[in-house]
Design a protein around this motif. Sequence first.
Motif, mmCIF file in Angstrom:
data_model
loop_
_atom_site.group_PDB
_atom_site.id
_atom_site.type_symbol
_atom_site.label_atom_id
_atom_site.label_comp_id
_atom_site.label_asym_id
_atom_site.label_seq_id
_atom_site.Cartn_x
_atom_site.Cartn_y
_atom_site.Cartn_z
ATOM 1 N N CYS A 112 -2.538 49.200 -34.010
ATOM 2 C CA CYS A 112 -2.983 50.534 -34.408
ATOM 3 C C CYS A 112 -2.528 51.579 -33.397
ATOM 4 O O CYS A 112 -1.972 52.618 -33.764
ATOM 5 C CB CYS A 112 -4.496 50.549 -34.551
ATOM 6 S SG CYS A 112 -5.172 52.139 -35.076
ATOM 7 N N GLU A 113 -2.747 51.298 -32.131
ATOM 8 C CA GLU A 113 -2.349 52.247 -31.080
ATOM 9 C C GLU A 113 -0.839 52.462 -31.102
ATOM 10 O O GLU A 113 -0.364 53.597 -30.942
ATOM 11 C CB GLU A 113 -2.801 51.736 -29.722
ATOM 12 C CG GLU A 113 -4.315 51.765 -29.531
ATOM 13 C CD GLU A 113 -4.761 51.207 -28.196
ATOM 14 O OE1 GLU A 113 -3.937 50.541 -27.516
ATOM 15 O OE2 GLU A 113 -5.932 51.429 -27.824
ATOM 16 N N LEU A 116 0.186 54.681 -34.303
ATOM 17 C CA LEU A 116 -0.282 56.066 -34.206
ATOM 18 C C LEU A 116 0.492 56.833 -33.145
ATOM 19 O O LEU A 116 0.867 57.996 -33.345
ATOM 20 C CB LEU A 116 -1.778 56.096 -33.899
ATOM 21 C CG LEU A 116 -2.730 55.564 -34.976
ATOM 22 C CD1 LEU A 116 -4.174 55.683 -34.514
ATOM 23 C CD2 LEU A 116 -2.536 56.299 -36.299
ATOM 24 N N CYS A 117 0.745 56.182 -32.012
ATOM 25 C CA CYS A 117 1.506 56.836 -30.940
ATOM 26 C C CYS A 117 2.963 57.030 -31.346
ATOM 27 O O CYS A 117 3.568 58.064 -31.042
ATOM 28 C CB CYS A 117 1.418 56.014 -29.661
ATOM 29 S SG CYS A 117 -0.202 56.042 -28.872
ATOM 30 N N ASP A 122 -1.788 60.221 -32.983
ATOM 31 C CA ASP A 122 -2.982 59.713 -32.307
ATOM 32 C C ASP A 122 -3.872 60.853 -31.824
ATOM 33 O O ASP A 122 -5.099 60.742 -31.826
ATOM 34 C CB ASP A 122 -2.591 58.804 -31.128
ATOM 35 C CG ASP A 122 -1.602 59.468 -30.190
ATOM 36 O OD1 ASP A 122 -0.586 60.016 -30.669
ATOM 37 O OD2 ASP A 122 -1.842 59.439 -28.964
ATOM 38 N N VAL A 128 -10.866 56.166 -32.741
ATOM 39 C CA VAL A 128 -10.376 55.090 -33.589
ATOM 40 C C VAL A 128 -11.363 53.943 -33.445
ATOM 41 O O VAL A 128 -11.579 53.446 -32.334
ATOM 42 C CB VAL A 128 -8.963 54.628 -33.197
ATOM 43 C CG1 VAL A 128 -8.517 53.486 -34.101
ATOM 44 C CG2 VAL A 128 -7.971 55.789 -33.286
#
Length: 229
Positions: A112-113, A116-117, A122, A128
Amino acid sequence: MLLFDLDGTLIDSNEVWREVDVRFLARRGLPWSREYHEGVVHASLSAGARFTREFCHLEDSEESIIAEWLSMVQQSYGEEIPLKPGVREFLSLCAHRGEQMAVYTSCARPLCEAVLCHHGIDRRFEAVLYASELGVEKRAPEGFRMAAARLGAAPADCIFFDDSPLSCAGALEAGMVTVGVYDPMFASSEAEMRRCCHGYLRSFTEAALTPEGAFAFLQRERPGAAQEF
């Protein structure tokens, strides 16, 4: 509070996971089947690994299954998986309106990180939240109540966007306003989504992307007659 699912809602990743299933099973000489798919498509990684181990009668540990899956998708999340059409513009509009936004996902934190980044979105989200870290399956109503509490909001003050009919049903039971988002993975469930959602988006690009009409697709009074954009 606007609360977004990740996979299949903000990012176009569901097909990536189907390909992972096909490759994972093929390595073990096993065929992909609709029955297997239904067992893992709504599940968290841990629940999916447990199902896979039992359904396929594997000696692999749940931890090793999860590690193999993550190794197969890490590059895709960090470099390849696109946003779904209109997502960037919709988030920008919501930020312009001063909307508070967060993500609630069953995706693994590193994936996920990374995605998004990679897309630079993000910073759009105040938080989150991960179903696995709350100790629940994402579709469970209690998880949505816990997520709202973590965000300092009442469930009734949250609008939840998701492509999965089971997750939308869980959010509805928890007291949230629900918006179904079309994804090919759940195309056959469109009628079910409309019954359990206050709104239904074929695409974020088809929402009324103006400050005045961004949420015109909502029928807040009751689900069952979801307006389409």
